[in-house]
Design an enzyme around this catalytic site. Structure first.
Site, mmCIF file in Angstrom:
data_model
loop_
_atom_site.group_PDB
_atom_site.id
_atom_site.type_symbol
_atom_site.label_atom_id
_atom_site.label_comp_id
_atom_site.label_asym_id
_atom_site.label_seq_id
_atom_site.Cartn_x
_atom_site.Cartn_y
_atom_site.Cartn_z
ATOM 1 N N SER A 81 0.816 -1.222 0.000
ATOM 2 C CA SER A 81 0.000 0.000 0.000
ATOM 3 C C SER A 81 0.840 1.257 0.000
ATOM 4 O O SER A 81 0.302 2.365 0.038
ATOM 5 C CB SER A 81 -0.884 0.049 1.252
ATOM 6 O OG SER A 81 -1.436 -1.200 1.525
ATOM 7 N N THR A 183 -1.097 1.962 4.488
ATOM 8 C CA THR A 183 -0.824 3.399 4.316
ATOM 9 C C THR A 183 -0.348 3.938 5.646
ATOM 10 O O THR A 183 -1.005 3.740 6.662
ATOM 11 C CB THR A 183 -2.112 4.145 3.907
ATOM 12 O OG1 THR A 183 -2.436 3.783 2.580
ATOM 13 C CG2 THR A 183 -1.930 5.653 4.011
ATOM 14 N N THR A 201 1.579 6.895 0.777
ATOM 15 C CA THR A 201 0.747 5.786 0.295
ATOM 16 C C THR A 201 0.889 5.597 -1.214
ATOM 17 O O THR A 201 1.288 6.527 -1.931
ATOM 18 C CB THR A 201 -0.742 6.071 0.611
ATOM 19 O OG1 THR A 201 -1.535 4.915 0.319
ATOM 20 C CG2 THR A 201 -1.277 7.240 -0.204
ATOM 21 N N ARG A 211 -6.018 9.496 -10.056
ATOM 22 C CA ARG A 211 -6.710 9.668 -8.764
ATOM 23 C C ARG A 211 -5.693 9.997 -7.653
ATOM 24 O O ARG A 211 -4.665 9.369 -7.525
ATOM 25 C CB ARG A 211 -7.476 8.386 -8.422
ATOM 26 C CG ARG A 211 -8.275 8.454 -7.104
ATOM 27 C CD ARG A 211 -7.520 7.858 -5.943
ATOM 28 N NE ARG A 211 -8.341 7.798 -4.730
ATOM 29 C CZ ARG A 211 -7.855 7.513 -3.520
ATOM 30 N NH1 ARG A 211 -6.584 7.258 -3.365
ATOM 31 N NH2 ARG A 211 -8.647 7.481 -2.484
ATOM 32 N N THR A 234 -6.298 7.361 7.703
ATOM 33 C CA THR A 234 -6.134 6.279 6.745
ATOM 34 C C THR A 234 -7.528 5.795 6.376
ATOM 35 O O THR A 234 -8.495 6.066 7.076
ATOM 36 C CB THR A 234 -5.267 5.149 7.341
ATOM 37 O OG1 THR A 234 -5.103 4.117 6.355
ATOM 38 C CG2 THR A 234 -5.870 4.557 8.582
ATOM 39 N N GLY A 235 -7.617 5.102 5.269
ATOM 40 C CA GLY A 235 -8.922 4.626 4.830
ATOM 41 C C GLY A 235 -9.310 5.269 3.519
ATOM 42 O O GLY A 235 -8.455 5.804 2.798
#
Ligand code: ASP
Length: 321
Positions: A81, A183, A201, A211, A234-235
């Site tokens: 990641s 991440t 990340t 993106r 994070t997420g």
């Protein structure tokens, strides 16, 4: 240093402060968290924390510590990641996002950066060597190359194999961080009590080309205000960006919330406004006193803290049980 009265108040909120129980189980009241050295990072990152701690031990600043710390997963091909070995976008390109912020409020960021193993160091160079905060894509790459970074292929055979497998169905379903994800957002406090942070990340696997998520966005993936504290996220970056998540957490601490309360309130802001089913977001925060907290929407978010050289991985509380 916290005074006794403040510490007792904090202790009465022990549910909100698992950290106090862990760090000071058998200690006297006056050894409650101070603004002394501390490293805290998203997910299970003992090696990254160790590198950050080593930088602090050598007399480095919190900024040196977070840069050294997050470089560990950036260089690790098994960490899929972040950095080298990160999963590519849907077209097979590894594109990286990172940002860094120091105790003076200086910030540097790179987004949509390709071919450079350590985007965090490029972000630091943007902060220190340019009049800008953020460089993106080809411009960020050219800046990195002009500043001595080397161009490398970051797509490992393992990541390429997984991507080719994914291409067979090519279904894009970003269920971020419900399964293990790495991440890294890291915050450190150095011996002067200064706070800095870093976040890096490769973003969501198989994202659209171009993106950019929350991680390199100052105020979304990371924010530091040396007077009050720092936070990182994070997420699913889209949800974090829509709420200026890390800025919100720090702002809530400024208004008097503890790090734990601030993380919970920021997560609730997302839960109350956005469709969060199957989506993970986790916040991590530390304040100027060295108190810390974390909270996520789904179960499964954890963080690593190094305090007084003791390392511990702690499961964050979550909105959904
Ligand atoms: N926040 C990152 C992004 O949206 C991904 C993650 O933290 O898992 O790019």
């Amino acid at each position: 240093m916290l005074n006794r009265r403040r510490f007792l108040t904090l202790s009465s909120l022990s549910g909100l402060f698992p950290s106090l129980a862990f760090a000071h189980k058998n200690s006297v009241l006056h050894s409650a968290p101070t603004s002394g050295p501390l490293v805290i990072s998203t997910w299970k990152q003992p090696k990254a924390n160790a590198a950050a701690q080593a930088a602090l031990d050598k007399g480095g600043s919190a900024l040196d510590a977070v840069e050294a710390g997050v470089k560990i997963p950036e260089a690790d091909p098994d960490d899929m990641s972040v950095g080298y070995g990160g999963r590519p976008d849907r077209d097979g390109h590894v594109t990286l996002d990172a940002c860094i912020m120091d105790e003076k409020g200086n910030a540097g960021s790179v987004t949509f950066l390709e071919h450079i193993k350590h985007p965090i160091s490029v972000a630091r160079a943007v902060m220190e060597k340019t009049p800008h905060v953020m460089l993106s894509g080809e411009g960020a790459l050219n800046f990195a190359l002009a500043n001595g970074f080397t161009k490398e292929n970051l797509l490992t055979p393992k990541a390429e194999k997984e991507w080719r497998e994914w291409l067979k169905t090519a279904k894009y379903k970003p269920i971020a961080n419900i399964e293990r994800h790495d991440t890294i957002g890291m915050l450190a406090i150095d011996s002067k009590g200064n706070i800095s942070g870093a976040c890096t990340t490769s973003g969501l696997a198989y994202k659209m080309r171009g993106r950019v998520g929350d991680s390199p966005i100052i105020g979304a993936g990371l924010f530091v205000d040396n007077e009050f504290g720092g936070a990182c996220a994070t997420g699913l970056g889209e949800l974090v960006m829509r709420t200026c998540g890390s800025f919100l957490v720090v702002e809530l601490m400024r208004q008097g919330r503890t790090p734990q309360q601030a993380c919970e309130e920021a997560a609730l802001r997302i839960v109350n406004k956005q469709d969060f089913k199957d989506i993970q977001v986790g916040f991590l925060a530390v304040n100027k006193q060295g108190e810390y907290g974390a909270f996520s929407i789904q179960k499964g978010f954890n963080y690593t803290i190094t305090l007084n050289r003791a390392v511990q991985v702690i499961d964050a509380k979550s909105y959904l049980k």
